[in-house]
Design a protein around this motif. Structure first.
Motif, short mmCIF file in Angstrom:
data_model
loop_
_atom_site.label_atom_id
_atom_site.label_comp_id
_atom_site.label_asym_id
_atom_site.label_seq_id
_atom_site.Cartn_x
_atom_site.Cartn_y
_atom_site.Cartn_z
N UNK A 176 -77.93 23.29 28.39
CA UNK A 176 -76.78 24.10 28.77
C UNK A 176 -76.19 23.61 30.08
N UNK A 177 -74.94 23.98 30.31
CA UNK A 177 -74.28 23.78 31.59
C UNK A 177 -73.80 25.15 32.05
N UNK A 178 -74.42 25.68 33.09
CA UNK A 178 -74.14 27.03 33.57
C UNK A 178 -73.34 26.94 34.86
N UNK A 179 -72.17 27.55 34.87
CA UNK A 179 -71.32 27.55 36.07
C UNK A 179 -70.80 28.96 36.31
N UNK A 180 -71.03 29.47 37.49
CA UNK A 180 -70.60 30.82 37.86
C UNK A 180 -70.14 30.81 39.31
N UNK A 181 -69.07 31.59 39.65
CA UNK A 181 -68.23 32.44 38.80
C UNK A 181 -67.21 31.62 38.02
N UNK A 182 -66.11 32.26 37.59
CA UNK A 182 -65.17 31.63 36.67
C UNK A 182 -64.62 30.32 37.22
N UNK A 204 -65.89 28.15 39.02
CA UNK A 204 -66.86 27.06 38.98
C UNK A 204 -66.83 26.33 37.64
N UNK A 205 -66.39 27.02 36.57
CA UNK A 205 -66.33 26.38 35.26
C UNK A 205 -65.16 25.41 35.16
N UNK A 206 -64.17 25.58 36.03
CA UNK A 206 -62.97 24.75 35.97
C UNK A 206 -62.83 23.87 37.21
N UNK A 207 -63.87 23.80 38.03
CA UNK A 207 -63.76 23.13 39.32
C UNK A 207 -63.50 21.63 39.17
N UNK A 208 -63.92 21.03 38.05
CA UNK A 208 -63.71 19.60 37.86
C UNK A 208 -62.22 19.26 37.77
N UNK A 209 -61.39 20.24 37.37
CA UNK A 209 -59.95 20.00 37.29
C UNK A 209 -59.33 19.88 38.67
N UNK A 210 -60.05 20.31 39.70
CA UNK A 210 -59.54 20.19 41.07
C UNK A 210 -59.23 18.74 41.42
N UNK A 211 -60.07 17.84 40.94
CA UNK A 211 -59.89 16.42 41.26
C UNK A 211 -58.67 15.82 40.56
N UNK A 212 -58.16 16.50 39.54
CA UNK A 212 -56.99 16.01 38.82
C UNK A 212 -55.71 16.32 39.57
N UNK A 213 -55.74 17.33 40.44
CA UNK A 213 -54.55 17.74 41.18
C UNK A 213 -54.09 16.64 42.14
#
Length: 367
Positions: A305-311, A313-322
């Protein structure tokens, strides 16, 4: 002081409200297939024709939700494969940094459920002895100590089948104020210790027919970085990369070993004592019990599994796309580079407690 950190301060009645709570409510209601299909059934119970616009819209919505859930199940199956069989009476769980915080919580839960648990830490357990939990004093930054304790665990409890790498420290100083000793201590505890424990405990798991589970506790800071956390961020980025590389290797060579990557935001533990989140709605502080529930559920099910919390954290990888300009704006709005200004840390909180008549403060490993 509570065993897992200072109490959460609430300024008003709506302080517990967060985007995570809203998403959880929607996921179990409006976005749940069962609830979605109830709507057209209710329309039909009112003798509404199948071709009526409200009926068609509700059926279309329920179909979309159902297909989304099916797609998520297929995605997880492709990403993580089939689960392994887990029998707690046969499992030997090793938790580093398990004398306090998240590690202690997981240890106590499994100890009460009848599993065999070994806690490795440089500090004594905060709650003293716990049922089903055996404490081993061990500095996980010393590979010789890890090897010695591994032999003791094998002799006393059996072959470890679950490894939870949870040990961590936070120094919380700007890079220019960090001494070389502090840098080495931080990287040794937060990164190198993972290599030592994996190299020590994985071979026995690989030889076992039942396989095992490796849990790695990382952090969103490893993705975004933060002021006054250069050492910690670098180590956590390395930990995440280590876990993903290890998972790829194990899928090919030892498919009976499962891997769980935990990437939480700010945890309400003594490790980050004094740090205040800039937005409790968008970036709520995560309670250890919530993370523990997810970790335990993954281990019990025998799945990777890949557990990311809170919400976020589940989308934090998209930060690098900005674009970098938007990244700068996002950092300022989030306050990620100013949050550590109020940092006290575990040692500081212990010192305050000592002044009130408690014990002398020390820096302890573990979330």
């Amino acid at each position: 002081m509570p065993p897992y950190g200072p109490p959460t301060q609430r300024d008003s009645w709506f302080a517990p409200l967060s985007i995570d709570l809203l998403v959880k409510v929607l996921k179990t209601s409006f976005f749940h297939p069962f609830i979605a299909w109830i709507i057209p059934l209710c329309f039909r119970a009112q003798n509404m024709h199948w071709d009526a616009p409200p009926m068609l819209v509700s059926i279309a919505w329920a179909s979309i939700i159902s297909l989304s859930w099916i797609a998520m199940a297929i995605n997880n199956r492709i990403a993580f494969g089939l689960p392994r069989e887990v029998d707690l009476s046969e499992e030997v769980i090793v938790i580093t940094g398990g004398a306090s915080g998240l590690g202690l919580l997981i240890a106590e839960v499994y100890g009460m459920r009848g599993a065999t648990v070994a806690v490795l830490d440089v500090a004594e357990m905060e709650n003293g002895e716990a049922r089903g939990v055996t404490y081993y004093k061990c500095d996980v930054t010393d590979k010789d100590q890890v090897a010695r304790v591994a032999a003791e665990i094998e002799r006393d409890l059996g072959t470890p089948t679950i490894l939870i790498n949870n040990a961590a420290i936070v120094i919380g100083k700007p890079l220019l104020e960090l001494s070389f000793t502090e840098v080495e201590k931080s990287l040794s505890t937060n990164l190198l210790s993972h290599f030592y424990t994996l190299k020590t405990f994985l071979p026995a798991m690989a030889r076992s027919e039942g396989g095992g589970t490796v849990v790695t506790v990382s952090s969103v800071i490893g993705t975004v970085g933060a002021a006054r956390l250069a050492d910690y961020a670098a180590a956590k980025a390395g930990v995440s990369a280590l876990h993903r590389s290890l998972a790829a290797e194990l899928r090919a060579s030892h498919p009976n070993i499962r891997t769980v990557l935990v990437t939480p935001g700010q945890l309400s533990t003594p490790l980050f004592h004094g740090v205040r989140t800039p937005s409790r709605f968008l970036a709520p502080v995560v309670e250890p019990v919530d993370v523990a529930k997810e970790v335990i559920a993954a281990i019990d099910s025998g799945r990777s599994a890949a557990i990311a919390m809170p919400l976020y954290a589940r989308w934090i990888d998209w930060y690098s796309v900005l674009p970098v300009g938007l990244q700068t704006i996002a950092r300022r709005l989030a306050g990620v580079d100013t949050a550590m200004k109020t940092f006290v840390g575990r040692a500081g909180s212990k010192e305050k407690e000592a002044k009130r008549g408690g014990k002398e403060g020390v820096l302890i490993q573990g979330f």
